[in-house]
Every structure is written in structure tokens, then in C-alpha cells.
Design an enzyme around this catalytic site. Structure first.
Site, PDB file in Angstrom:
ATOM      1  N   PHE A  79      86.457  24.473  96.909  1.00 23.00           N
ATOM      2  CA  PHE A  79      86.191  25.841  97.338  1.00 23.00           C
ATOM      3  C   PHE A  79      86.228  26.770  96.129  1.00 23.00           C
ATOM      4  O   PHE A  79      87.275  26.965  95.516  1.00 23.00           O
ATOM      5  CB  PHE A  79      87.211  26.282  98.393  1.00 23.00           C
ATOM      6  CG  PHE A  79      86.878  27.630  98.960  1.00 23.00           C
ATOM      7  CD1 PHE A  79      85.700  27.824  99.681  1.00 23.00           C
ATOM      8  CD2 PHE A  79      87.709  28.713  98.759  1.00 23.00           C
ATOM      9  CE1 PHE A  79      85.364  29.066 100.188  1.00 23.00           C
ATOM     10  CE2 PHE A  79      87.390  29.965  99.262  1.00 23.00           C
ATOM     11  CZ  PHE A  79      86.220  30.135  99.978  1.00 23.00           C
ATOM     12  N   VAL A  80      85.053  27.291  95.781  1.00 21.40           N
ATOM     13  CA  VAL A  80      84.948  28.117  94.575  1.00 21.40           C
ATOM     14  C   VAL A  80      84.569  29.557  94.906  1.00 21.40           C
ATOM     15  O   VAL A  80      83.877  29.820  95.887  1.00 21.40           O
ATOM     16  CB  VAL A  80      83.925  27.525  93.570  1.00 21.40           C
ATOM     17  CG1 VAL A  80      84.433  26.236  92.973  1.00 21.40           C
ATOM     18  CG2 VAL A  80      82.555  27.318  94.221  1.00 21.40           C
TER      19      VAL A  80
ATOM     20  N   GLU B  37      69.508  31.689  93.828  1.00 20.56           N
ATOM     21  CA  GLU B  37      70.681  31.567  94.710  1.00 20.56           C
ATOM     22  C   GLU B  37      71.927  31.262  93.882  1.00 20.56           C
ATOM     23  O   GLU B  37      71.830  30.773  92.748  1.00 20.56           O
ATOM     24  CB  GLU B  37      70.459  30.423  95.712  1.00 20.56           C
ATOM     25  CG  GLU B  37      70.072  30.876  97.097  1.00 20.56           C
ATOM     26  CD  GLU B  37      71.207  31.532  97.884  1.00 20.56           C
ATOM     27  OE1 GLU B  37      72.162  32.053  97.280  1.00 20.56           O
ATOM     28  OE2 GLU B  37      71.125  31.526  99.116  1.00 20.56           O
TER      29      GLU B  37
ATOM     30  N   ASP C 254      82.102  34.605  97.158  1.00 19.49           N
ATOM     31  CA  ASP C 254      83.213  35.330  97.773  1.00 19.49           C
ATOM     32  C   ASP C 254      84.097  34.451  98.641  1.00 19.49           C
ATOM     33  O   ASP C 254      83.723  33.357  99.055  1.00 19.49           O
ATOM     34  CB  ASP C 254      82.670  36.459  98.648  1.00 19.49           C
ATOM     35  CG  ASP C 254      82.073  35.930  99.958  1.00 19.49           C
ATOM     36  OD1 ASP C 254      81.222  35.022  99.902  1.00 19.49           O
ATOM     37  OD2 ASP C 254      82.467  36.418 101.032  1.00 19.49           O
TER      38      ASP C 254
ATOM     39  N   LYS D  41      76.227  21.580  94.905  1.00 25.91           N
ATOM     40  CA  LYS D  41      77.223  20.627  95.434  1.00 25.91           C
ATOM     41  C   LYS D  41      76.465  19.525  96.166  1.00 25.91           C
ATOM     42  O   LYS D  41      76.389  19.537  97.400  1.00 25.91           O
ATOM     43  CB  LYS D  41      78.120  21.348  96.456  1.00 25.91           C
ATOM     44  CG  LYS D  41      79.311  22.080  95.905  1.00 25.91           C
ATOM     45  CD  LYS D  41      80.161  22.560  97.092  1.00 25.91           C
ATOM     46  CE  LYS D  41      81.282  23.449  96.657  1.00 25.91           C
ATOM     47  NZ  LYS D  41      82.027  24.004  97.817  1.00 25.91           N
TER      48      LYS D  41
ATOM     49  N   LYS E 107      74.291  38.109  99.155  1.00 27.93           N
ATOM     50  CA  LYS E 107      74.806  38.884  98.046  1.00 27.93           C
ATOM     51  C   LYS E 107      75.216  37.995  96.876  1.00 27.93           C
ATOM     52  O   LYS E 107      75.346  38.452  95.743  1.00 27.93           O
ATOM     53  CB  LYS E 107      76.057  39.671  98.497  1.00 27.93           C
ATOM     54  CG  LYS E 107      75.828  40.655  99.602  1.00 27.93           C
ATOM     55  CD  LYS E 107      77.185  41.265 100.053  1.00 27.93           C
ATOM     56  CE  LYS E 107      76.971  42.206 101.212  1.00 27.93           C
ATOM     57  NZ  LYS E 107      78.257  42.638 101.798  1.00 27.93           N
ATOM     58  N   GLY E 108      75.496  36.728  97.192  1.00 31.96           N
ATOM     59  CA  GLY E 108      76.154  35.851  96.214  1.00 31.96           C
ATOM     60  C   GLY E 108      75.418  35.700  94.883  1.00 31.96           C
ATOM     61  O   GLY E 108      76.035  35.456  93.856  1.00 31.96           O
TER      62      GLY E 108
END
Ligand code: PRP
Length: 184
Positions: free
Chosen positions: A157-158, A104, A164, A136, A48-49
Site C-alpha cells: 500500500f503506497v 496515470e 492518497d 503493480k 487526481k492521482g
């Protein structure tokens, strides 16, 4: 209204602003449109990202293209080590002989895209490229890199703009670093 939820309060800081995203997506749109000019391309959103990036990027494309969607899910914890995923919803298009652009949100270890690319390659497309909003590289565990990158980011952590935590925060319109106490 004083106690209304405000997701912004859970962020330590904005890593990539709405404006920076919009400007970079416009640049990528021009570059990708030029690269695929006159070609037959299927642009695949990995749910979903990637939803917001896909939606904005495809609207920045001027070349002829077909949209398609794929939903994948990890096999238990195996993805941590191998990247092997199960296809929950496959693309509808037959990509044999056609150009494929995978869209993506983030490349981390790279294992998911490494595996996905292998799966789609078996269908004998003319080419496969990857457009990724965030990269990353510090976390990479295999030899793969996106062909089109929005932003190279540090190992933090984003969330936001599709990414999400526990299913939430995808609607935040920028990429933010969460306050550690909110996810630890
Ligand atoms: C994220 C992202 C990639 C993968 C990247 O998906 O969308 O598919 O992780 O990680 P990797 O490079 O280490 O393989 P996620 O599992 O968060 O699913 P979602 O897109 O539905 O949020």
C-alpha cells in the site's frame, strides 16, 4: 512547534525517492518526445492521482503537445469487479484522428484503464498509449499493460507523489509505504 504534523512519520519506508522519480521522469520524457516527434498528441491527466506525474512528465516533453484533463469516479463498489467508471469531467479536446497519451499514477487491477481506453477508443483517435508511474503487475485482472512505466512495484500500500489514503498524503514528494497501523 514540537507537535507539528509530519506526514513522513506515517511512512514505514520510502519506496521510490524524489531523486529516483526525477531521473526516471526525465528518461520517460526523452523516450516519449522521440516517439511522438512530429505527431499531433493530446496528453491526458487522469485526476487526481496523476497530478504530479503529469506535471513533471509534460515539462520533460520537448514535442508539441496539448494538455487535457479527465476526472472519473467509480459507481459504488462496481469498480472492484468491472472497472466501470463515470466521467465527472471529460476532456475538452476532440481526439478523433489524434494521438492520445493517457497519464496515470498507478495501474493495479488494470480495470480502470481498460475501461477508459475502451471509452476513448470509441472516439476514433489515431492511437492511444498509457504512461503510468507505478505498475503493480501482481494485481492485474485483465490483459492490459502500460506502454511507458516509471517503476514496477510490489503489492504494497503506497501513497505520495499524487497517491492518497482517504484523500491525504498526495503532497508527500516521494512514493512511500505506509505504516499498516495508519490505514488499518
Ligand atoms: C487509482 C488510479 C487509477 C486506479 C487504478 O485511482 O489513479 O485510476 O486507481 O486501479 P485499478 O488498476 O485497480 O483500476 P483512485 O480511485 O485512487 O483515484 P484518484 O486518482 O483520484 O486517487
Amino acid at each position: 512547534m514540537a507537535n507539528m504534523t509530519d506526514l513522513n512519520k506515517d511512512m514505514a519506508r520510502v519506496l521510490v525517492s524524489k531523486e529516483q522519480i526525477a531521473a526516471r521522469v526525465a528518461e520517460l520524457g526523452k523516450q516519449i518526445s522521440a516517439d511522438y516527434d512530429g505527431k499531433d498528441v493530446v496528453v491526458v491527466c487522469i485526476l487526481k492521482g496523476a497530478v504530479h506525474f503529469f506535471s513533471d512528465l509534460t515539462r520533460a516533453l520537448t514535442c508539441q503537445m496539448e494538455m487535457d484533463f479527465m476526472s472519473i469516479s467509480s459507481y459504488g463498489n462496481s469498480r472492484k469487479t468491472s472497472g466501470v467508471v463515470r466521467i465527472v469531467k471529460d476532456i475538452d479536446a476532440d481526439i478523433t484522428g489524434r494521438h492520445v497519451l493517457i497519464v496515470e499514477d498507478i495501474m493495479d487491477s488494470g480495470l480502470t484503464l481498460n475501461y477508459l481506453t475502451m471509452l476513448l477508443q470509441a472516439r476514433e483517435p489515431a492511437s492511444i498509449r498509457i504512461a503510468c508511474l507505478l505498475d503493480k503487475p501482481e494485481r492485474r485482472e485483465c490483459a492490459i499493460s502500460p506502454d511507458y512505466v516509471g517503476f514496477i512495484i510490489p503489492n504494497e500500500f503506497v501513497v505520495g507523489y499524487g497517491l492518497d489514503f482517504d484523500g491525504f498524503y498526495r503532497n508527500v514528494p516521494y512514493v512511500g509505504v505506509m505504516k499498516p497501523e495508519k490505514y488499518q
